[in-house]
Write a protein that holds these residues in place. Structure first.
Motif, PDB file in Angstrom:
ATOM      1  N   TRP A  43      45.359  20.697  26.666  1.00 58.88           N
ATOM      2  CA  TRP A  43      44.023  21.430  27.392  1.00 58.88           C
ATOM      3  C   TRP A  43      44.726  22.325  28.380  1.00 58.88           C
ATOM      4  N   THR A  44      44.011  23.557  28.709  1.00 62.12           N
ATOM      5  CA  THR A  44      44.774  24.609  29.597  1.00 62.12           C
ATOM      6  C   THR A  44      44.023  23.984  31.008  1.00 62.12           C
ATOM      7  N   VAL A  45      44.621  24.449  32.020  1.00 64.89           N
ATOM      8  CA  VAL A  45      44.089  23.974  33.100  1.00 64.89           C
ATOM      9  C   VAL A  45      42.657  24.581  33.311  1.00 64.89           C
ATOM     10  N   GLN A  46      42.230  25.596  32.862  1.00 63.01           N
ATOM     11  CA  GLN A  46      41.070  26.336  33.063  1.00 63.01           C
ATOM     12  C   GLN A  46      40.302  25.529  32.024  1.00 63.01           C
ATOM     13  N   ASN A  47      40.510  24.939  30.813  1.00 62.71           N
ATOM     14  CA  ASN A  47      39.620  24.277  29.902  1.00 62.71           C
ATOM     15  C   ASN A  47      39.193  22.757  30.641  1.00 62.71           C
ATOM     16  N   ARG A  48      40.342  22.514  31.339  1.00 63.81           N
ATOM     17  CA  ARG A  48      39.948  21.011  31.782  1.00 63.81           C
ATOM     18  C   ARG A  48      39.055  21.304  32.914  1.00 63.81           C
ATOM     19  N   ALA A  49      39.319  22.101  33.838  1.00 65.44           N
ATOM     20  CA  ALA A  49      38.417  22.377  34.966  1.00 65.44           C
ATOM     21  C   ALA A  49      36.997  22.817  34.471  1.00 65.44           C
ATOM     22  N   GLU A  50      36.765  23.464  33.453  1.00 64.36           N
ATOM     23  CA  GLU A  50      35.472  23.790  33.000  1.00 64.36           C
ATOM     24  C   GLU A  50      34.893  22.558  32.463  1.00 64.36           C
ATOM     25  N   ARG A  51      35.555  21.803  31.754  1.00 62.00           N
ATOM     26  CA  ARG A  51      35.030  20.795  30.888  1.00 62.00           C
ATOM     27  C   ARG A  51      34.491  19.698  31.989  1.00 62.00           C
ATOM     28  N   GLU A  52      35.442  19.352  33.026  1.00 67.38           N
ATOM     29  CA  GLU A  52      34.895  18.241  34.031  1.00 67.38           C
ATOM     30  C   GLU A  52      33.958  19.056  34.880  1.00 67.38           C
ATOM     31  N   THR A  53      33.863  20.073  35.013  1.00 71.84           N
ATOM     32  CA  THR A  53      32.475  20.652  35.880  1.00 71.84           C
ATOM     33  C   THR A  53      31.312  20.417  35.275  1.00 71.84           C
ATOM     34  N   ALA A  54      31.652  20.788  33.847  1.00 69.28           N
ATOM     35  CA  ALA A  54      30.241  20.550  33.169  1.00 69.28           C
ATOM     36  C   ALA A  54      29.774  18.983  33.060  1.00 69.28           C
ATOM     37  N   LEU A  62      23.980  19.884  39.501  1.00 73.41           N
ATOM     38  CA  LEU A  62      24.575  20.758  40.661  1.00 73.41           C
ATOM     39  C   LEU A  62      23.806  22.478  40.719  1.00 73.41           C
ATOM     40  N   SER A  63      23.813  22.816  41.638  1.00 71.93           N
ATOM     41  CA  SER A  63      23.069  24.252  41.995  1.00 71.93           C
ATOM     42  C   SER A  63      24.542  25.093  41.519  1.00 71.93           C
ATOM     43  N   ASP A  64      24.070  26.547  41.434  1.00 71.93           N
ATOM     44  CA  ASP A  64      24.716  27.371  41.155  1.00 71.93           C
ATOM     45  C   ASP A  64      26.133  27.376  42.103  1.00 71.93           C
ATOM     46  N   GLU A  65      25.720  27.530  43.199  1.00 71.93           N
ATOM     47  CA  GLU A  65      26.913  27.660  44.532  1.00 71.93           C
ATOM     48  C   GLU A  65      27.965  26.266  44.209  1.00 71.93           C
ATOM     49  N   GLN A  66      27.041  25.146  43.889  1.00 72.61           N
ATOM     50  CA  GLN A  66      27.791  23.687  43.783  1.00 72.61           C
ATOM     51  C   GLN A  66      28.931  23.861  42.669  1.00 72.61           C
ATOM     52  N   ILE A  67      28.389  24.531  41.512  1.00 80.08           N
ATOM     53  CA  ILE A  67      29.141  24.513  40.448  1.00 80.08           C
ATOM     54  C   ILE A  67      30.637  25.552  40.654  1.00 80.08           C
ATOM     55  N   ALA A  68      30.275  26.538  41.296  1.00 82.23           N
ATOM     56  CA  ALA A  68      31.482  27.179  41.638  1.00 82.23           C
ATOM     57  C   ALA A  68      32.504  26.555  42.561  1.00 82.23           C
ATOM     58  N   ASN A  69      31.907  25.767  43.581  1.00 78.52           N
ATOM     59  CA  ASN A  69      32.674  25.159  44.495  1.00 78.52           C
ATOM     60  C   ASN A  69      33.579  24.012  43.713  1.00 78.52           C
ATOM     61  N   VAL A  70      32.743  23.317  42.974  1.00 82.33           N
ATOM     62  CA  VAL A  70      33.361  22.060  42.093  1.00 82.33           C
ATOM     63  C   VAL A  70      34.275  22.826  41.350  1.00 82.33           C
ATOM     64  N   TYR A  71      34.126  23.977  40.574  1.00 84.38           N
ATOM     65  CA  TYR A  71      35.106  24.359  39.742  1.00 84.38           C
ATOM     66  C   TYR A  71      36.371  24.527  40.318  1.00 84.38           C
ATOM     67  N   LYS A 116      40.714  14.581  45.441  1.00 80.56           N
ATOM     68  CA  LYS A 116      39.772  15.409  44.680  1.00 80.56           C
ATOM     69  C   LYS A 116      38.369  14.739  44.937  1.00 80.56           C
ATOM     70  N   LYS A 117      38.303  13.357  44.970  1.00 83.69           N
ATOM     71  CA  LYS A 117      36.808  12.772  45.142  1.00 83.69           C
ATOM     72  C   LYS A 117      36.379  13.070  46.408  1.00 83.69           C
ATOM     73  N   GLU A 118      37.220  13.072  47.467  1.00 85.88           N
ATOM     74  CA  GLU A 118      36.704  13.467  48.899  1.00 85.88           C
ATOM     75  C   GLU A 118      36.085  14.976  49.125  1.00 85.88           C
ATOM     76  N   ALA A 119      36.872  15.766  48.298  1.00 86.42           N
ATOM     77  CA  ALA A 119      36.697  17.373  48.221  1.00 86.42           C
ATOM     78  C   ALA A 119      35.357  17.352  47.673  1.00 86.42           C
ATOM     79  N   LEU A 120      34.998  16.698  46.431  1.00 86.16           N
ATOM     80  CA  LEU A 120      33.750  16.956  45.617  1.00 86.16           C
ATOM     81  C   LEU A 120      32.736  16.112  46.384  1.00 86.16           C
ATOM     82  N   ASN A 121      32.945  15.003  47.048  1.00 89.62           N
ATOM     83  CA  ASN A 121      31.937  14.451  48.188  1.00 89.62           C
ATOM     84  C   ASN A 121      31.385  15.561  49.208  1.00 89.62           C
TER      85      ASN A 121
END
Length: 159
Positions: A43-54, A62-71, A116-121
């Motif tokens: 998995w590329t870094v980008q693919n991993r981030a996209e997959r986990e965000t989804a 998530l809202s659109d803004e949250q999606i961008a921040n979570v990504y 990561k969990k703290e940043a997402l929370n």
């Protein structure tokens, strides 16, 4: 002559089927990373981030803004994990496996995971954070069940 036409039809049918089979998508989860020398998918870094965000978006809506921040958070974490694993692989390729401390590596991974969990929370609302925590606990239970099944020589069903 009739036999020749039938034979040619069969050959063309097999040829077209083999071409269609080669052009199928990567799998049910969509685009995946490239294959390494052992034939495993990387998995590329980008693919991993996209997959986990989804996946997180499905769980906490998530809202659109949250999606961008979570990504952004997940991309940074995936990049750090990728760098760490590259170091481990390089050490292993050089035959330097005696100095590898599995326990220290696991602690570093857990620390990165907690950050990561703290940043997402910090991005989530209280309700989303609760849903995310519940989902993480369910995932951990599945992992533990899978480990127990493997230790018994059997594999559990894939969900």
């Amino acid at each position: 002559m009739k036999i020749l036409k039938t034979l040619m039809s069969i050959v063309l049918a097999f040829a077209s089927l083999s071409l269609m089979a080669q052009d199928r998508p990567q799998g049910p989860r969509g685009e995946r990373g490239q294959r390494n020398a052992q034939g495993r998918q990387e998995w590329t870094v980008q693919n991993r981030a996209e997959r986990e965000t989804a996946r997180i978006h499905q769980v906490v809506n998530l809202s659109d803004e949250q999606i961008a921040n979570v990504y952004k958070v997940l991309y940074t974490c995936a990049l750090q994990d990728s760098v760490q694993m590259a170091k481990v692989r390089a050490e292993r390729e050089q035959g330097n496996t005696q100095n590898f401390d599995r326990e220290a590596f696991r602690k570093q991974y857990e620390e990165r995971n907690n950050i990561k969990k703290e940043a997402l929370n910090a991005i989530f609302t209280k309700e989303q954070a609760a849903a995310y925590e519940k989902w993480l606990q369910e995932m951990e239970q599945r992992r533990q069940q899978a480990r127990q099944n493997r230790q018994g020589g059997e594999r559990g069903p894939r969900n």
